[in-house]
Design a protein around this motif. Structure first.
Motif, mmCIF file in Angstrom:
data_model
loop_
_atom_site.group_PDB
_atom_site.id
_atom_site.type_symbol
_atom_site.label_atom_id
_atom_site.label_comp_id
_atom_site.label_asym_id
_atom_site.label_seq_id
_atom_site.Cartn_x
_atom_site.Cartn_y
_atom_site.Cartn_z
ATOM 1 N N HIS A 137 5.935 27.974 -8.821
ATOM 2 C CA HIS A 137 5.766 29.139 -9.702
ATOM 3 C C HIS A 137 6.093 28.785 -11.144
ATOM 4 O O HIS A 137 6.793 29.509 -11.842
ATOM 5 N N ASP A 138 5.633 27.628 -11.544
ATOM 6 C CA ASP A 138 5.973 27.119 -12.871
ATOM 7 C C ASP A 138 5.481 28.023 -13.991
ATOM 8 O O ASP A 138 6.165 28.207 -14.987
ATOM 9 N N PHE A 143 5.027 31.272 -14.053
ATOM 10 C CA PHE A 143 5.857 32.464 -14.212
ATOM 11 C C PHE A 143 7.223 32.107 -14.804
ATOM 12 O O PHE A 143 7.730 32.797 -15.677
ATOM 13 N N TYR A 144 7.773 31.003 -14.332
ATOM 14 C CA TYR A 144 9.062 30.540 -14.899
ATOM 15 C C TYR A 144 8.894 30.321 -16.402
ATOM 16 O O TYR A 144 9.728 30.759 -17.202
ATOM 17 N N SER A 145 7.803 29.660 -16.791
ATOM 18 C CA SER A 145 7.569 29.364 -18.209
ATOM 19 C C SER A 145 7.380 30.630 -19.033
ATOM 20 O O SER A 145 7.766 30.685 -20.198
ATOM 21 N N LEU A 146 6.772 31.641 -18.401
ATOM 22 C CA LEU A 146 6.545 32.898 -19.114
ATOM 23 C C LEU A 146 7.843 33.588 -19.493
ATOM 24 O O LEU A 146 7.892 34.378 -20.432
ATOM 25 N N LEU A 147 8.905 33.314 -18.741
ATOM 26 C CA LEU A 147 10.193 33.949 -19.034
ATOM 27 C C LEU A 147 10.908 33.253 -20.196
ATOM 28 O O LEU A 147 11.809 33.813 -20.793
ATOM 29 N N LEU A 148 10.501 32.038 -20.513
ATOM 30 C CA LEU A 148 11.166 31.285 -21.579
ATOM 31 C C LEU A 148 10.729 31.806 -22.953
ATOM 32 O O LEU A 148 9.667 32.402 -23.083
ATOM 33 N N PRO A 149 11.568 31.578 -23.971
ATOM 34 C CA PRO A 149 11.218 32.084 -25.305
ATOM 35 C C PRO A 149 10.148 31.236 -25.985
ATOM 36 O O PRO A 149 10.395 30.575 -26.983
ATOM 37 N N ILE A 150 8.981 31.246 -25.411
ATOM 38 C CA ILE A 150 7.850 30.527 -26.007
ATOM 39 C C ILE A 150 6.653 31.470 -25.960
ATOM 40 O O ILE A 150 6.686 32.488 -25.274
ATOM 41 N N LYS A 180 2.712 32.511 -25.087
ATOM 42 C CA LYS A 180 1.888 32.283 -23.903
ATOM 43 C C LYS A 180 1.013 31.034 -24.092
ATOM 44 O O LYS A 180 0.850 30.236 -23.176
ATOM 45 N N ASP A 194 1.668 28.447 -25.719
ATOM 46 C CA ASP A 194 2.453 27.209 -25.655
ATOM 47 C C ASP A 194 2.437 26.595 -24.264
ATOM 48 O O ASP A 194 2.564 25.381 -24.103
ATOM 49 N N GLU A 235 6.483 36.840 -30.779
ATOM 50 C CA GLU A 235 6.812 36.529 -29.395
ATOM 51 C C GLU A 235 8.090 35.684 -29.249
ATOM 52 O O GLU A 235 8.982 36.026 -28.486
ATOM 53 N N ARG A 236 8.142 34.595 -30.007
ATOM 54 C CA ARG A 236 9.290 33.689 -29.850
ATOM 55 C C ARG A 236 10.596 34.321 -30.272
ATOM 56 O O ARG A 236 11.596 34.254 -29.560
ATOM 57 N N LYS A 295 11.597 37.000 -27.769
ATOM 58 C CA LYS A 295 12.055 36.457 -26.478
ATOM 59 C C LYS A 295 13.429 35.794 -26.595
ATOM 60 O O LYS A 295 14.182 35.749 -25.630
ATOM 61 N N ASN A 296 13.738 35.269 -27.765
ATOM 62 C CA ASN A 296 15.053 34.675 -27.952
ATOM 63 C C ASN A 296 16.164 35.720 -27.969
ATOM 64 O O ASN A 296 17.292 35.449 -27.569
ATOM 65 N N TYR A 342 11.767 30.140 -8.486
ATOM 66 C CA TYR A 342 11.107 28.974 -9.074
ATOM 67 C C TYR A 342 11.839 27.693 -8.700
ATOM 68 O O TYR A 342 13.031 27.702 -8.498
ATOM 69 N N TYR A 343 11.094 26.614 -8.646
ATOM 70 C CA TYR A 343 11.683 25.294 -8.393
ATOM 71 C C TYR A 343 12.736 25.338 -7.276
ATOM 72 O O TYR A 343 13.916 25.049 -7.497
ATOM 73 N N TYR A 351 16.612 27.989 -25.606
ATOM 74 C CA TYR A 351 17.235 29.119 -26.304
ATOM 75 C C TYR A 351 18.070 28.700 -27.495
ATOM 76 O O TYR A 351 18.872 27.763 -27.407
#
Lengths: 190, 289
Positions: free
Chosen positions: A31-32, A34-41, A43, A45, B73-74, B77-78, B89-90, B106
């Protein structure tokens, strides 16, 4: 594999594409996305990072292939009987093949990230057709037979130009793949 | 001056073949806790995902801290933490290596806070998510969400799968975060969570917002009426909603402003849970007519 005396050398570069498939398959199982979507980046990226990683793998394989291509040229045996010899133009044309794969594969994949297998099937079909055409020209088209094929020592300049053109086409196709993928991924629901 | 609202949603819509989010609007005041409720499939998760463009809305705007999401966005999200339930995940990587990757993204990651939550939740960093129970996966997810000094926490069912003691712990963490000025929006269908800590609630029903207001105000809108027989219901001239069978007779919701005083009805104060089940019964009845 470039050391095999007679072999359709384009297949060597197909293995990088297979690697891309496994990379995305593993991403799906973990589920990479979805995991990435939660990070402060952003879409886009996510798309940029994946395609950049793939480009690095493809370039690494290409660079790694160079010494073997040169060694194959040192063998006191005739060139490849199947199709293109291991030379600079082979690398250039293979760059075009990888660019084609990136374009077909990622455009589909970022519309349907769950369908990794289908994306790979379309990508593989595209490059298989490319290989058939490319290897056929090595037997049938005089310019390819006489200039692009054959040892590096002959028509060296044209072979190197083919490599540069190949690299350029690869870059353009991969950039287009990124643009199209980022656009469709932006509006995708996950 | 800092904007008063941590989150504002304007006319968010999203159409699916069998379901749609319809003109969802509400806002969340800074330094408060809002519970986001609705039954399964009402659109809670879709709404929360749409805030972050994980689900792409057809129309509508979302702004965080006065900034539109699109284009920021960035930064947003921060300052925000979004957790979508259990950590799925993982599954075969250790928590340690997952955290090691996550923290780098972060700007304000705080190792000390992270370590404190790990300890509080009794999480072993050398385990993998596959080795954790559902409840522990929720806790790990929360642990990551709480460790980067987010101003606003948006949590999709943060208490589901937790045992009562852990749930209480999590809700107490929410209360202490709000004391520090943080803002929390969490979805749940465990009504007692709201009673414990929410300042306001937003109630979603089949993709539409039914109410978004302080908990007490919502609760004061309704009373429960008790009827012994079907005939009593038929005779009642009040606007009654969502009739449900009770052990003895029937119960229904009545709105306080509907002139309930004029007619003698056996009534009692309504709990949030009663309001919810009756409103849902009303909706069921409407659809089946």
């Amino acid at each position: 594999m470039l050391l095999i005396p007679n072999y359709p050398y384009y297949v060597v570069f197909f293995y990088a594409c297979l690697g891309v498939f496994f990379m995305c398959l593993q991403g799906r199982e973990n589920h990479d996305i979805f995991y990435s979507l939660l990070l402060p980046i952003e879409k886009k990226d996510i798309v940029k990072a994946r395609i950049s990683a793939v480009v690095l793998v493809e370039l690494a394989q290409m660079i790694f292939a160079i010494p073997f291509m040169l060694i194959r040229g040192l063998f006191p045996i005739p060139g490849n009987q199947v199709g293109m010899d291991a030379n600079w133009s082979l690398l250039g044309l293979s760059f075009i093949m990888l660019g084609l794969f990136n374009l077909i594969y990622f455009t589909y994949y970022y519309k349907h990230p769950q369908k990794v297998g289908t994306a790979f099937a379309w990508g593989s079909l595209g490059i298989t057709l490319f290989m058939i055409v490319a290897e056929s020209t090595a037997h049938a088209v005089p310019f390819v037979v006489n200039v692009l094929d054959g040892p590096n020592a002959e028509h060296t300049a044209v072979k190197l130009i083919t490599l540069v053109v190949g690299l350029f086409v690869f870059s353009a196709m991969t950039y287009l793949a990124y643009k199209k993928s980022a656009r469709s991924f932006e509006t995708l629901d996950l | 001056m800092e904007p008063e609202n941590a989150l504002e949603i304007f006319h968010l819509s999203k159409r699916y073949p069998l379901f749609s989010l319809d003109d969802v609007s509400f806002s969340l005041e800074r330094g408060t806790i809002m519970g986001f409720i609705g039954r399964n499939g009402a659109g809670k998760s879709t709404t929360l995902k749409a805030l972050f463009n994980i689900v792409h809305p057809d129309s509508g705007d979302v702004s965080f801290f006065g900034l539109p999401y699109v284009g920021n966005e960035r930064a947003i999200k921060n300052q925000t933490a979004f957790s979508a339930g259990a950590f799925e995940y993982y599954q075969n990587k250790t928590l340690k290596s997952i955290t090691e990757v996550t923290r780098r993204f972060y700007e304000k990651w705080d190792d000390a806070v992270y370590a404190a939550y790990l300890k509080k939740f009794g999480l072993d960093e050398n385990k993998t998510p596959a080795e954790l129970s559902e409840g522990m996966k929720v806790k790990y997810s929360l642990c990551l969400a709480l460790s980067h000094n987010a101003e606003l926490l948006i949590l999709d069912e943060p208490t589901s799968g937790l045992d009562p003691v852990s749930r209480e712990e999590v809700l107490e963490i929410f209360l202490s975060l709000v004391e520090q000025g943080k803002t929390i929006l969490f979805s749940t269908h465990i009504i007692s969570d709201l009673e414990k800590c929410a300042d306001s609630i937003t109630y979603i029903q089949r993709g539409r917002i039914l109410a978004s207001c302080p908990v007490a105000e919502f609760q004061n809108r309704y009373k429960i009426a008790h009827f012994a027989h079907q005939a009593d219901i038929d005779e009642c001239s009040l606007n009654i909603k969502g009739i449900r069978r009770a052990k003895e007779g029937f119960t229904a919701l009545i709105e306080k402003q509907s002139g309930a005083d004029k007619q003698p009805v056996d009534e009692s104060a309504a709990t949030l849970e009663q309001i919810m089940v009756h409103l849902e019964a009303e909706k069921e009845a409407e659809t089946h007519v």
